[in-house]
Design an enzyme around this catalytic site. Structure first.
Site, PDB file in Angstrom:
ATOM      1  CB  SER A  67      -0.883   0.021   1.244  1.00  0.00           C
ATOM      2  OG  SER A  67      -1.678  -1.137   1.291  1.00  0.00           O
ATOM      3  CD1 TRP A  98      -5.206  -3.601  -0.816  1.00  0.00           C
ATOM      4  CD2 TRP A  98      -6.645  -5.306  -0.687  1.00  0.00           C
ATOM      5  NE1 TRP A  98      -5.420  -3.868   0.512  1.00  0.00           N
ATOM      6  CE2 TRP A  98      -6.301  -4.909   0.612  1.00  0.00           C
ATOM      7  CE3 TRP A  98      -7.538  -6.367  -0.868  1.00  0.00           C
ATOM      8  CZ2 TRP A  98      -6.824  -5.529   1.746  1.00  0.00           C
ATOM      9  CZ3 TRP A  98      -8.055  -6.986   0.251  1.00  0.00           C
ATOM     10  CH2 TRP A  98      -7.691  -6.568   1.550  1.00  0.00           C
ATOM     11  CB  SER A 194       2.268  -6.562  -1.420  1.00  0.00           C
ATOM     12  OG  SER A 194       1.998  -7.057  -0.115  1.00  0.00           O
ATOM     13  CG  HIS A 199       1.356 -10.836  -0.920  1.00  0.00           C
ATOM     14  ND1 HIS A 199       1.073  -9.883  -1.874  1.00  0.00           N
ATOM     15  CD2 HIS A 199       0.331 -10.785  -0.043  1.00  0.00           C
ATOM     16  CE1 HIS A 199      -0.065  -9.280  -1.576  1.00  0.00           C
ATOM     17  NE2 HIS A 199      -0.535  -9.809  -0.469  1.00  0.00           N
ATOM     18  NE  ARG A 230      19.894  11.780   7.050  1.00  0.00           N
ATOM     19  CZ  ARG A 230      19.639  11.724   8.358  1.00  0.00           C
ATOM     20  NH1 ARG A 230      19.690  10.575   8.991  1.00  0.00           N
ATOM     21  NH2 ARG A 230      19.330  12.819   9.028  1.00  0.00           N
TER      22      ARG A 230
END
Ligand SMILES: Cc1ncc(COP(=O)(O)O)c(C=O)c1O
Length: 401
Positions: A67, A98, A194, A199, A230
């Site tokens: 996500s 999803w 994911s 998964h 950074r």
């Protein structure tokens, strides 16, 4: 339940998901503990490089979930130097995916145009793309459902023809291949993965953004971590590197988040990636058994493979022509202790969340609605599931009568 547990008993319990961790993943966690660096570091960096290389792409940016990968990808497209996305632009997306495929699009003020899926693949019906296009269309989101590649080549060609960005949400189809052998998860300007439990590879929570575009990679790195500089090399397109290290240490150039993964997740991901080829072979052996049992039976519609599915799980749509009693059939699965879920998340516009979306439906969502009303999926795991698949078939066969 682990595979080893099953051997002690004759009882078959068919679960939706199972752990794929072994001693290697546990050793990887210990490696990180001994190194005493827990926040994103060398293991994450190595996993990013190895995962991108596995796909034949240049850059990987690991985050804490699939996500988050979608969120960072959409956000990054808003901060490109040339042709950034803008609020009010439109995105074309399949009606089945999803929730967090869609949520970042809403959060960044895009209007969604939902396109139906094909009933026999559950992937976006590319014949609808022309109808979905408007002068404000800037983005297509492609999703390969539960392991079976979408028509990613056709979607990419359409995006190129109309100068659209393509976000490929490949969170469900790691390792899938199109008929010409190209891998799913490589067609987008951004491609997301994911590593959630269940998964193809699991760091339990985790995700990745892949791209071949250096500027997009730098945007994603900054947005992943506070919007700072950074993790950027000196002199990038999105920020020059200042001389003064005091200010450079906390220099914010974009409205970013903190979506960084833990170092342990990177270390675990590297071990899982080594096992992926064997995981895929085992899943496909189970898929062959599933196809043999269910394929010739017209009570069940199972996905026609577009190339080589990586078989996340086994979607089944009860053939509406046979007037199935879905409640009774799902009840029988429940009684037999067989795990199941609605396909991916069902037809998204039927969820209450849609109230918050600026959206339009392109044509009808006839097939997506059929999948929503008559579809479900059973689990696939990277070890032998012959007995479980046979049990599921026998249970469904009885319940249908
Ligand atoms: C298509 C798709 N996109 C995104 C996600 C979100 O991934 P995560 O659970 O890692 O946040 C999922 C989760 O399964 C998914 O199936």
């Amino acid at each position: 339940m682990l595979d080893t547990d099953r051997k002690d008993t004759n009882e078959v319990r068919y679960e939706l998901a199972a752990s794929t961790w072994g001693p290697e993943e546990i050793a990887a966690i210990h490696r990180v503990i001994e190194g005493n660096r827990f926040t994103m570091g060398a293991e994450v960096a190595a996993f990013e490089t190895e995962y991108a290389a596995w796909h034949g792409l240049k850059y990987g940016v690991m985050v804490n979930s699939g996500s988050s990968a979608n969120l960072v990808a959409v956000a990054s497209l808003f901060y490109k130097k040339d042709r950034p996305l803008q609020r009010g632009d439109e995105a074309i997306a399949p009606a089945i995916s999803w929730s967090t495929t869609y949520h970042p699009l809403q959060q960044y003020g895009l209007k969604l145009r939902f396109v139906d899926v094909e009933l026999d693949t559950i992937n976006m019906d590319v014949a609808q793309l022309e109808r979905a296009l408007t002068p404000r269309t800037r983005l297509i989101v492609a999703v390969s459902i539960l392991g079976n590649p979408a028509r990613l080549d056709a979607i990419r060609a359409f995006a190129d023809r109309h100068d659209l960005y393509l976000l490929e949400d490949n969170c469900e189809s790691l390792g899938a291949e199109l008929p010409d052998g190209r891998k799913a998860g490589t067609f987008g300007d951004f491609n997301t993965s994911s590593f959630f439990f269940s998964h193809h590879i699991a760091t339990m929570e985790g995700g990745m953004i892949l791209t071949d575009d250096e500027e997009l990679c730098h945007l994603a790195r900054s947005i992943r971590a506070h919007g700072w500089t950074r993790e950027l090399p000196p002199g990038t397109r999105i920020a020059d590197r200042r001389e003064d290290e005091f200010y450079e240490a906390y220099r914010f150039i974009l409205p970013g988040y903190n979506l960084r993964p833990l170092e342990m997740s990177g270390a675990i991901g590297r071990e899982q990636l080594k096992k992926l080829p064997e995981f895929l072979r085992a899943r496909r052996r189970n898929l062959a058994r599933f196809q043999t049992l269910f394929g010739g039976d017209d009570r069940f519609i199972i996905p026609r493979e577009n190339g080589k599915s990586s078989s996340f799980s086994f979607p089944i749509v009860l053939n509406p022509k046979r007037q199935p009693d879905r409640r009774r059939i799902l009840g029988a699965l429940r009684d037999a202790d067989i795990g199941f879920r609605i396909v991916t998340g069902g037809c998204f516009p039927r969820h209450d969340a849609i109230r918050h979306f600026d959206h339009e439906i392109v044509g009808t969502l006839k097939n997506a609605n059929t999948v929503h009303d008559f579809g479900f999926f059973l689990g696939n795991h990277p070890f032998d599931l012959s007995r479980e698949i046979e049990l599921a078939y026998a249970t469904l066969d009885r319940a249908f009568r």
